[in-house]
Design a protein around this motif. Structure first.
Motif, PDB file in Angstrom:
ATOM      1  N   ASN A  78     -27.152   7.900  16.478  1.00 15.89           N
ATOM      2  CA  ASN A  78     -26.567   7.692  15.148  1.00 15.89           C
ATOM      3  C   ASN A  78     -26.846   8.833  14.170  1.00 15.89           C
ATOM      4  O   ASN A  78     -26.481   8.752  12.994  1.00 15.89           O
ATOM      5  CB  ASN A  78     -27.097   6.377  14.559  1.00 15.89           C
ATOM      6  N   SER A  79     -27.507   9.903  14.644  1.00 16.50           N
ATOM      7  CA  SER A  79     -27.793  11.044  13.768  1.00 16.50           C
ATOM      8  C   SER A  79     -26.494  11.744  13.369  1.00 16.50           C
ATOM      9  O   SER A  79     -25.498  11.693  14.106  1.00 16.50           O
ATOM     10  CB  SER A  79     -28.726  12.027  14.474  1.00 16.50           C
ATOM     11  N   PRO A 126     -32.649  12.728  26.336  1.00 20.78           N
ATOM     12  CA  PRO A 126     -33.075  12.616  24.934  1.00 20.78           C
ATOM     13  C   PRO A 126     -34.069  13.695  24.531  1.00 20.78           C
ATOM     14  O   PRO A 126     -34.161  14.046  23.350  1.00 20.78           O
ATOM     15  CB  PRO A 126     -33.698  11.216  24.860  1.00 20.78           C
ATOM     16  N   ILE A 167     -27.455  12.769  24.625  1.00 25.28           N
ATOM     17  CA  ILE A 167     -28.572  12.059  24.011  1.00 25.28           C
ATOM     18  C   ILE A 167     -29.045  10.894  24.872  1.00 25.28           C
ATOM     19  O   ILE A 167     -30.214  10.496  24.827  1.00 25.28           O
ATOM     20  CB  ILE A 167     -28.175  11.558  22.591  1.00 25.28           C
ATOM     21  N   GLN A 168     -28.133  10.356  25.694  1.00 23.29           N
ATOM     22  CA  GLN A 168     -28.501   9.233  26.559  1.00 23.29           C
ATOM     23  C   GLN A 168     -29.224   9.702  27.818  1.00 23.29           C
ATOM     24  O   GLN A 168     -30.220   9.110  28.237  1.00 23.29           O
ATOM     25  CB  GLN A 168     -27.242   8.441  26.953  1.00 23.29           C
ATOM     26  N   THR A 216     -31.161  10.611  17.201  1.00 24.33           N
ATOM     27  CA  THR A 216     -30.703   9.412  17.894  1.00 24.33           C
ATOM     28  C   THR A 216     -29.181   9.490  18.004  1.00 24.33           C
ATOM     29  O   THR A 216     -28.546  10.397  17.449  1.00 24.33           O
ATOM     30  CB  THR A 216     -31.100   8.139  17.127  1.00 24.33           C
TER      31      THR A 216
END
Length: 560
Positions: free
Chosen positions: A418-419, A409, A405-406, A416
């Motif tokens: 935090n998903s 994306p 994700i980093q 995100t």
């Protein structure tokens, strides 16, 4: 699709005598030197026609690629292959040989000015008013769209042991209600090896497309075929059409209008009709043959992804249910439902094709006895699994949540760091198959790809390669401010777009099948913004991938 020559060789010759009669009425030619004046005026008139219409008449000894193609046709093509030149002899007019060299799959000549501009039959379509499904009993509909890569999978590899049909069989829990195939020349060879022929009614269509419906669940009301587009001259294989059928669900009485389409070339052009007209031609089929309240579903290899005016025009009328990642997202399923009615959309594998087959399940109806998530989980009956810590799936998901994700994306649209873990698992499931479907998170859950509609299509566009990320607008000339740079001898608009993408500072491009300055085909790179557009046959304009993505994002915003 099997290679075909362009439309039949019908020439419309405009004689010099007729031109002379026209000039006789020109006030400028009433003089003692009337013959010279007539010729001069005639040349000016023809130059004006060529400038306005994008045609060009090759002259004796003019040189360049077109002249070389004409000379080859006269001196080698006709003596060795006279059947390629019906009704012609070596003494036929130069314009006849120019027509032959233009009227091919990959022409080297511009259109002769005595030949009408092609593609006018399918342009200027208008969007119809569509509808949402009528209220009524709740049902799920599962659909498949699959480009079979026929020439290779079936003609070279002889079906690879029925791999396509076995892929369908292995993903038939629950069974498919409707299926649309592109590059399909014999649907029995697809479904037969997997033992599916008794379950489905199948139809072979024109343009190598096929469709099928599940017989024990649906009844056929009406079916048909309609042409909606035509390939660009630089990549010409003929017209492109749709198969369609109206079905009645036996248990509920609901109706489904299903359309299967294989789009025109070049990719993201909409063909000679243009992307907007191609989209509206398809929608008109629904408006004319379906009935208000029907569920509408459109599937196919559109030869168009989010960069195209085709999909962008469809988004305003149908919900993008799912698209594959093949070729930047050219395989699509759309329907007249809301995003929350999409239960799941996913790639299911290639089965030996160069495209990924895609599957989707939508729901329609008034069942409100349970919340959306509970209703969908109960109705789908899809196998799901929560992976054990340390398993291959668990490790893949962990990497996606931390590193993936980093660094990328765009691979996780709508997510995100935090998903929920289940949402990352669904992405891994759809992209690589290294995870099973997660429990508790289905297609319409917030953040999952099949719930993002057009936004997911734009995310897929980021991964398009080469000219597959370009926007092409045929028969169009852009007016662009800023610098320009001419590249001579560019024989294909896709190459022109690739040159623009490689340039870095290029923001738009124009391609012409005839440029006086280049004495042939030419590509013009532009460094400014598009100020206006106008119709011009023989020209193609467009945007490189970076600018096409911006246009796609604006189209998404309009439908939000």
């Amino acid at each position: 699709m099997a290679l075909k020559l362009a439309c039949s060789m019908v020439l419309v010759f405009v004689s010099l005598a007729n031109d002379g009669e026209f000039m006789a009425g020109d006030d400028e030619c009433n003089s003692a030197e009337s013959e010279a004046c007539t010729l001069s005026t005639l040349q000016l008139k023809r130059q004006q026609v060529q400038q306005e219409e994008g045609c060009h008449d090759i002259r004796e000894g003019e040189g360049g690629p077109c002249w070389e193609a004409i000379m080859w046709a006269k001196n080698a093509g006709m003596p060795n292959h006279p059947n390629w030149y019906p009704g012609m002899t070596e003494d036929s007019p130069l314009s006849a040989f120019q027509f032959v060299s233009w009227n091919t799959t990959h022409p080297k000549c511009p259109r002769p000015c005595n030949v009408p501009a092609p593609g006018t039959w399918c342009r200027n379509a208008q969007p119809p008013a569509l509808w949402r499904p009528a209220a009524g009993p709740s049902i799920n509909i599962k659909a498949l769209s699959y480009n079979l890569f026929w020439w290779h999978l079936f003609k070279v590899e002889c079906g690879r042991g029925g791999s396509a049909g076995h892929l369908i069989r292995s993903t038939s829990q629950p069974p498919y209600d409707v299926m649309g195939f592109q590059e399909c020349e014999d649907p029995e060879r697809v479904l037969g090896p997997a033992g599916l022929l008794q379950e489905y009614e199948i139809f072979q269509g024109n343009h190598a497309i096929c469709m099928a419906y599940r017989k024990d669940t649906w009844a056929l009301m009406i079916k048909g075929e309609t042409d909606v587009a035509e390939d660009m001259r630089t990549e010409y294989y003929g017209t492109r059409g749709t198969q369609w059928m109206r079905l009645q669900h036996k248990a509920s009485g609901r109706h489904l209008f299903f359309v299967n389409h294989h789009g025109p070339l070049s990719v993201n052009s909409g063909g000679l009709c243009g992307g907007e007209a191609t989209a509206y031609n398809i929608l008109q089929i629904m408006a004319k043959n379906a009935q208000v309240g029907d569920v509408l579903m459109l599937v196919g290899d559109f030869n168009a992804n989010a960069a195209s005016r085709t999909l962008q025009s469809l988004w305003g009328h149908l919900t993008p249910v799912y698209n594959s990642k093949s070729f930047g997202g050219v395989d699509n399923i759309l329907a007249n439902v809301g995003k929350s009615d999409v239960l799941i959309g996913e790639e299911i594998g290639s089965g030996g094709s160069d495209h990924q087959a895609i599957s989707a399940v939508i729901t329609v109806g008034d069942d409100t006895s349970a919340g959306p998530s509970a209703r969908k989980a109960k109705s789908l009956h899809l196998p799901c699994q929560t992976p054990a810590q340390g398993s291959t799936c668990w490790n893949e998901v962990q990497w996606a949540m931390t590193n993936g994700i980093q660094s990328h994306p765009e691979w996780y649209p709508g997510l995100t760091a935090n998903s929920p873990r289940e949402q990352f698992q669904e992405v891994v499931h759809q992209s690589s198959g290294k995870c099973p479907l997660p429990c508790g998170v289905l297609g319409a859950s917030l953040g999952s790809s099949s719930a993002l509609g057009a936004s997911f299509s734009v995310a897929v566009l980021h991964e398009a390669r080469g000219s597959e990320g370009c926007l092409l607008e045929p028969q169009t000339e852009y007016e662009v401010d800023g610098w320009s740079e001419v590249r001579k001898g560019v024989a294909d608009p896709r190459v022109c777009c690739q040159l623009c993408q490689d340039h870095g500072g290029c923001r738009a491009w124009l391609w012409s099948e005839w440029s006086d300055a280049a004495h042939g085909m030419a590509c013009i790179l532009k460094g400014g913004q598009v100020k206006s557009k106008r119709y011009k046959d023989g020209s193609v304009s467009g945007l490189p991938k970076s600018e096409a993505i911006k246009e796609a994002e604006m189209a998404v915003a309009k439908t939000a």
